[in-house]
Design a protein around this motif. Structure first.
Motif, PDB file in Angstrom:
ATOM      1  N   ASN A 171       0.846  -1.192   0.000  1.00  0.00           N
ATOM      2  CA  ASN A 171       0.000   0.000   0.000  1.00  0.00           C
ATOM      3  C   ASN A 171       0.885   1.247   0.000  1.00  0.00           C
ATOM      4  N   PRO A 172       0.639   2.210  -0.916  1.00  0.00           N
ATOM      5  CA  PRO A 172       1.470   3.428  -0.963  1.00  0.00           C
ATOM      6  C   PRO A 172       1.498   4.198   0.355  1.00  0.00           C
ATOM      7  N   LEU A 173       0.457   4.048   1.161  1.00  0.00           N
ATOM      8  CA  LEU A 173       0.424   4.755   2.439  1.00  0.00           C
ATOM      9  C   LEU A 173       1.484   4.235   3.414  1.00  0.00           C
ATOM     10  N   LEU A 174       2.060   3.081   3.114  1.00  0.00           N
ATOM     11  CA  LEU A 174       3.053   2.500   4.020  1.00  0.00           C
ATOM     12  C   LEU A 174       4.487   2.819   3.628  1.00  0.00           C
ATOM     13  N   ASP A 175       4.694   3.486   2.471  1.00  0.00           N
ATOM     14  CA  ASP A 175       6.068   3.784   2.059  1.00  0.00           C
ATOM     15  C   ASP A 175       6.653   4.901   2.918  1.00  0.00           C
ATOM     16  N   LYS A 176       7.887   5.285   2.622  1.00  0.00           N
ATOM     17  CA  LYS A 176       8.589   6.228   3.498  1.00  0.00           C
ATOM     18  C   LYS A 176       7.969   7.619   3.523  1.00  0.00           C
ATOM     19  N   LYS A 177       7.216   7.959   2.495  1.00  0.00           N
ATOM     20  CA  LYS A 177       6.504   9.238   2.510  1.00  0.00           C
ATOM     21  C   LYS A 177       5.199   9.153   3.289  1.00  0.00           C
ATOM     22  N   GLY A 178       4.763   7.925   3.556  1.00  0.00           N
ATOM     23  CA  GLY A 178       3.555   7.713   4.345  1.00  0.00           C
ATOM     24  C   GLY A 178       3.917   7.351   5.775  1.00  0.00           C
ATOM     25  N   PHE A 179       3.483   6.151   6.210  1.00  0.00           N
ATOM     26  CA  PHE A 179       3.733   5.735   7.590  1.00  0.00           C
ATOM     27  C   PHE A 179       5.085   5.059   7.784  1.00  0.00           C
ATOM     28  N   ALA A 180       5.840   4.868   6.716  1.00  0.00           N
ATOM     29  CA  ALA A 180       7.211   4.334   6.788  1.00  0.00           C
ATOM     30  C   ALA A 180       7.262   2.963   7.467  1.00  0.00           C
ATOM     31  N   VAL A 181       6.401   2.054   7.007  1.00  0.00           N
ATOM     32  CA  VAL A 181       6.357   0.689   7.532  1.00  0.00           C
ATOM     33  C   VAL A 181       7.043  -0.243   6.533  1.00  0.00           C
ATOM     34  N   ASP A 182       8.078  -0.946   6.978  1.00  0.00           N
ATOM     35  CA  ASP A 182       8.776  -1.882   6.101  1.00  0.00           C
ATOM     36  C   ASP A 182       8.011  -3.191   5.930  1.00  0.00           C
ATOM     37  N   LYS A 183       7.336  -3.629   7.004  1.00  0.00           N
ATOM     38  CA  LYS A 183       6.627  -4.899   6.958  1.00  0.00           C
ATOM     39  C   LYS A 183       5.384  -4.827   7.837  1.00  0.00           C
ATOM     40  N   VAL A 184       4.261  -5.250   7.284  1.00  0.00           N
ATOM     41  CA  VAL A 184       3.020  -5.354   8.049  1.00  0.00           C
ATOM     42  C   VAL A 184       2.828  -6.796   8.477  1.00  0.00           C
ATOM     43  N   ILE A 185       2.539  -7.006   9.753  1.00  0.00           N
ATOM     44  CA  ILE A 185       2.189  -8.339  10.227  1.00  0.00           C
ATOM     45  C   ILE A 185       0.753  -8.304  10.736  1.00  0.00           C
ATOM     46  N   CYS A 186       0.022  -9.359  10.422  1.00  0.00           N
ATOM     47  CA  CYS A 186      -1.369  -9.473  10.859  1.00  0.00           C
ATOM     48  C   CYS A 186      -1.562 -10.890  11.381  1.00  0.00           C
ATOM     49  N   PRO A 187      -1.528 -11.088  12.692  1.00  0.00           N
ATOM     50  CA  PRO A 187      -1.675 -12.439  13.237  1.00  0.00           C
ATOM     51  C   PRO A 187      -2.945 -13.136  12.776  1.00  0.00           C
ATOM     52  N   GLU A 188      -4.039 -12.355  12.651  1.00  0.00           N
ATOM     53  CA  GLU A 188      -5.294 -12.976  12.227  1.00  0.00           C
ATOM     54  C   GLU A 188      -5.181 -13.555  10.820  1.00  0.00           C
ATOM     55  N   GLN A 189      -4.534 -12.803   9.923  1.00  0.00           N
ATOM     56  CA  GLN A 189      -4.361 -13.314   8.561  1.00  0.00           C
ATOM     57  C   GLN A 189      -3.403 -14.499   8.531  1.00  0.00           C
ATOM     58  N   SER A 190      -2.349 -14.446   9.336  1.00  0.00           N
ATOM     59  CA  SER A 190      -1.392 -15.550   9.381  1.00  0.00           C
ATOM     60  C   SER A 190      -2.051 -16.831   9.882  1.00  0.00           C
ATOM     61  N   VAL A 191      -2.876 -16.709  10.935  1.00  0.00           N
ATOM     62  CA  VAL A 191      -3.574 -17.882  11.467  1.00  0.00           C
ATOM     63  C   VAL A 191      -4.563 -18.428  10.441  1.00  0.00           C
TER      64      VAL A 191
END
Length: 472
Positions: A108-128
Motif C-alpha cells: 500500500n502506498p500509504l506504508l512507504d517512506k513518505k507515508g507511515f514508513a512501515v517496512d513490513k506489516v504483520i497481521c496475526p489474524e491473517q497468518s492464522v
C-alpha cells in the motif's frame, strides 16, 4: 541486534521471548507496568512503562541506536504512528507494524517512506487464517509451510502403522516412492528429536516426521506416512471473531459451513457479511445439546477460534467425543498448547507463533527469504539465498558434505533458476527443485532450505550465507 518492541500483549510477549533466546538486546515498551514487571522477571530484557507514541518514551527506551522497531500494540493507529515517528524522528533502519485492517496490506502506498514508513506489516489474524487453510487443504498434516514461492513445502505428519513407509528405513524410501522429490529432515519420537538420521533410521508408528518435498508431491507423501483423511466437506467453526470471519469468507464456497457465535449482536453482523448458505448460530460451542442438535457427529472438521483458551479446549474435546474425526483449537497460552497438542485435540495453533516467522526473516543475518518457527518455537526452518561466490561466501560452490553444519541441522532442498546471473529475479523462469544429498553442489543464487533442530544453532547457519570481502 538491538530491538525495541512496543506492546507486551500475547504477540509482543511471544516475539520478545523468541528474540531474547537468540541473544538480541530487547527493550519492551507498554502502558501497563504490572505486565512489564511479570515479563522482566521471566526474561532477560529491559522494560519501559509509557505511551510508545511519545518521542520522550521512545528516547527513554533507547530508540536512537535501535536497529529495529516492532510495534504490536492493540490499536492499528498506534502501530502506524510509532513507525512514522521511529523513521522521521530517530531514523530507525527497520520498522514493523502489527496492523489488523485489510486497508493497509503490504505494498500500500500509504506504508512507504513518505507515508507511515512501515517496512513490513504483520497481521496475526491473517497468518492464522492462512495456516488453518493449509491444514484444511491437507487434512492428514500437522503443519504445512511453503518456501521458494510455493515450489517447496515442509510438512509435518504423524506416522501411523498403516503407512507404506512406516517401519521402513530411510534408505529404502527411494525404491518405495520412486520419482517423488522428498527428504526427511527430522523425526521426533516421544517428543525427542532423533539425531544423526541416516539410511538405517527407521520410521516408527507415532513418530512426528518432518519432510521437505516438492509441493506437487505433498499428497502422495502424506498418504505414504499418515492415515489417509477424507477431505473436509462439512466444517463447523466456533467463534465468529476476526479469524473466524476471515476463515468463513475464504472457505464457504468449497465447504458446507456452520458458525457458532455466543454474542447476539456479532451474530447479526456475521449474517450480513457471509452468504446465505453459511449457517450462523447464536449459542455456546461448549453446549452439548446445541452441538447435538446441529449434528456435530456428521462434521468432518471442527475448528475452535474463540478468544477463550478454555472454551476452545473444552469445545474441541466435546466435539471429538461426539464423533468429529478432526478438531483444531487456537490456543494462546503456550503451556496449554504444549499440554493438549497430540491428545484428543489433533492440532493446537498458537497465533503468536504463526506470525513469528514473518518477523524472524528480518532479524536473520544474510539474505534470508523466509523463516518458519517449528514445534512451538523450539526448532526452525529457513530459506536463504546464496549471494556470494566461493571467495566471499562459505556455502557458495561447495558440496553439502564439505559444509560444517551443527549436529542435526540439514540442508533439505535447493531451488535453482529463480534468478538470473546478475541476481535479479527471472521472469518466466522455470526453476528446478533439487533434494540435497551429500554430493550436491550449492551454486550462487540458489535458494537453500535448511532445517535447524535447535534455535541456538541459527547463528552458525547464518554465517554460511553471509557475504564477506575477506572470507579468505
Amino acid at each position: 541486534m538491538k530491538i525495541l518492541i512496543l506492546g507486551a500483549g500475547r504477540v509482543g510477549e511471544s516475539v520478545a521471548e523468541s528474540l531474547v533466546s537468540e541473544r538480541n538486546d530487547i527493550t519492551v515498551v507498554d502502558t501497563d507496568p504490572t505486565r512489564l514487571a511479570v515479563l522482566q522477571d521471566r526474561l532477560d530484557l529491559r522494560t519501559v512503562a509509557g505511551n510508545g507514541i511519545q518521542p520522550s518514551v521512545l528516547q527513554e527506551a533507547g530508540i536512537e541506536d535501535t536497529d529495529m522497531v516492532i510495534s504490536c500494540a492493540p490499536a492499528d493507529e498506534t502501530n502506524l504512528v510509532v513507525c512514522k515517528v521511529a523513521h522521521e524522528r530517530f531514523g530507525v533502519p527497520t520498522r514493523i507494524a502489527r496492523v489488523r485492517s485489510d486497508e493497509f496490506a503490504d505494498g500500500n502506498p500509504l506504508l512507504d517512506k513518505k507515508g507511515f514508513a512501515v517496512d513490513k506489516v504483520i497481521c496475526p489474524e491473517q497468518s492464522v487464517t492462512a495456516y488453518i487453510r493449509k491444514l484444511i487443504e491437507y487434512p492428514a498434516a500437522l503443519q504445512v509451510l511453503e518456501f521458494a514461492h510455493g515450489l517447496v513445502s515442509l510438512i509435518a505428519v504423524r506416522a501411523v502403522a498403516e503407512g507404506p513407509l512406516v517401519r521402513h528405513a530411510l534408505g529404502e524410501i527411494p525404491a518405495l516412492l520412486p520419482g517423488l522429490q522428498m527428504r526427511i529432515v527430522a523425526i521426533y519420537r516421544q517428543d525427542k528429536a532423533l539425531v544423526d538420521l541416516d539410511g538405517a533410521t527407521r520410521i516408527e508408528p507415532g513418530d512426528e516426521v518432518f519432510v521437505l518435498a516438492a509441493t506437487e508431491d505433498i499428497r502422495a507423501i502424506l498418504e505414504a506416512l499418515g492415515k489417509m483423511a477424507r477431505p473436509a466437506r462439512r466444517v463447523m467453526i466456533a467463534g465468529g471473531g476476526k479469524v473466524g470471519l476471515r476463515l468463513a469468507r475464504q472457505i464457504h464456497a468449497e465447504h458446507e459451513l456452520k458458525l457458532i457465535e455466543p454474542n447476539r449482536a456479532r451474530c447479526d453482523y456475521l449474517a450480513t457479511q457471509l452468504p446465505p448458505q453459511v449457517l450462523v448460530l447464536h449459542g455456546d460451542s461448549t453446549d452439548e445439546d446445541l452441538l447435538g442438535d446441529e449434528h456435530i457427529g456428521q462434521m468432518d472438521l471442527f475448528i475452535a477460534l474463540t478468544s477463550d483458551d478454555e472454551d476452545n479446549i473444552m469445545s474441541c474435546l466435546l466435539a471429538k467425543r461426539m464423533g468429529v474425526p478432526r478438531v483444531l483449537a487456537v490456543i494462546n497460552r503456550r503451556a496449554y498448547a504444549d499440554l493438549v497438542q497430540g491428545t484428543a485435540i489433533d492440532i493446537a495453533i498458537s497465533p503468536a507463533h504463526a506470525v513469528l516467522g514473518e518477523l524472524l526473516a528480518f532479524v536473520r543475518r544474510g539474505d534470508v527469504e523466509a523463516v518458519h518457527s517449528l514445534r512451538r518455537g523450539a526448532a526452525e526452518a529457513l530459506e536463504a539465498i546464496v549471494r556470494g561466490d566461493p571467495r566471499t561466501c562459505r556455502i557458495a560452490g561447495r558440496r553439502v558434505d564439505e559444509l560444517k553444519l551443527p549436529a542435526g541441522a540439514q540442508i533439505g532442498a535447493i531451488v535453482r533458476g529463480l534468478h538470473l546471473a546478475d541476481g535479479s529475479v527471472a521472469e518466466n523462469a522455470t526453476p528446478r527443485v533439487i533434494m540435497a544429498h551429500h554430493d550436491t553442489t550449492i551454486l550462487q543464487h540458489d535458494h537453500v532450505i535448511v532445517f535447524v533442530p535447535r534455535k541456538r544453532m541459527v547463528r552458525e547457519i547464518e554465517k554460511l550465507f553471509q557475504v564477506s570481502a575477506t572470507f579468505f
